[in-house]
Design a protein around this motif. Structure first.
Motif, PDB file in Angstrom:
ATOM      1  N   GLN A  56       0.831  -1.208   0.000  1.00 46.02           N
ATOM      2  CA  GLN A  56       0.000   0.000   0.000  1.00 46.02           C
ATOM      3  C   GLN A  56       0.867   1.260   0.000  1.00 46.02           C
ATOM      4  O   GLN A  56       0.523   2.257  -0.629  1.00 46.02           O
ATOM      5  N   HIS A  57       1.984   1.210   0.713  1.00 47.51           N
ATOM      6  CA  HIS A  57       2.898   2.362   0.730  1.00 47.51           C
ATOM      7  C   HIS A  57       3.497   2.587  -0.657  1.00 47.51           C
ATOM      8  O   HIS A  57       3.570   3.724  -1.136  1.00 47.51           O
ATOM      9  N   SER A  60       1.065   4.106  -2.952  1.00 47.68           N
ATOM     10  CA  SER A  60       0.962   5.542  -2.683  1.00 47.68           C
ATOM     11  C   SER A  60       2.097   6.301  -3.372  1.00 47.68           C
ATOM     12  O   SER A  60       1.872   7.357  -3.979  1.00 47.68           O
ATOM     13  N   SER A  63       1.341   6.410  -7.061  1.00 47.09           N
ATOM     14  CA  SER A  63       0.282   7.384  -7.328  1.00 47.09           C
ATOM     15  C   SER A  63       0.849   8.806  -7.336  1.00 47.09           C
ATOM     16  O   SER A  63       0.519   9.610  -8.207  1.00 47.09           O
TER      17      SER A  63
END
Length: 76
Positions: A56-57, A60, A63
């Motif tokens: 998830q990091h 991010s 993104s």
């Protein structure tokens, strides 16, 4: 004649190669993180876990990299 294709939706299950095809600017980030993107079938999640990263990091960071590299519309 060129054809326009709808942007692919990449996620953690997408291969790193698919990410780079869709967002070539990510190649540098993947190199810096030492994520192996030359082996075609590895998913973003698999490679993150293999390297000890929180997927998830990394998503991010990806993104942010995509957002910062997209051209801003200036009323063409």
């Amino acid at each position: 004649r060129l054809r326009k294709f709808r942007a692919m939706e990449c996620d953690l299950e997408s291969s790193l190669v698919d990410w780079i095809i869709e967002y070539p600017q990510l190649e540098r980030l993947f190199q810096e993180l030492q994520l192996e993107y030359h082996c075609g079938g590895r998913s973003m999640e698999y490679e993150c876990l293999r390297q000890g990263f929180n997927p998830q990091h990394i998503l991010s960071l990806v993104s942010q990299a995509i957002s910062s590299s997209e051209p801003h519309a200036k009323g063409d």
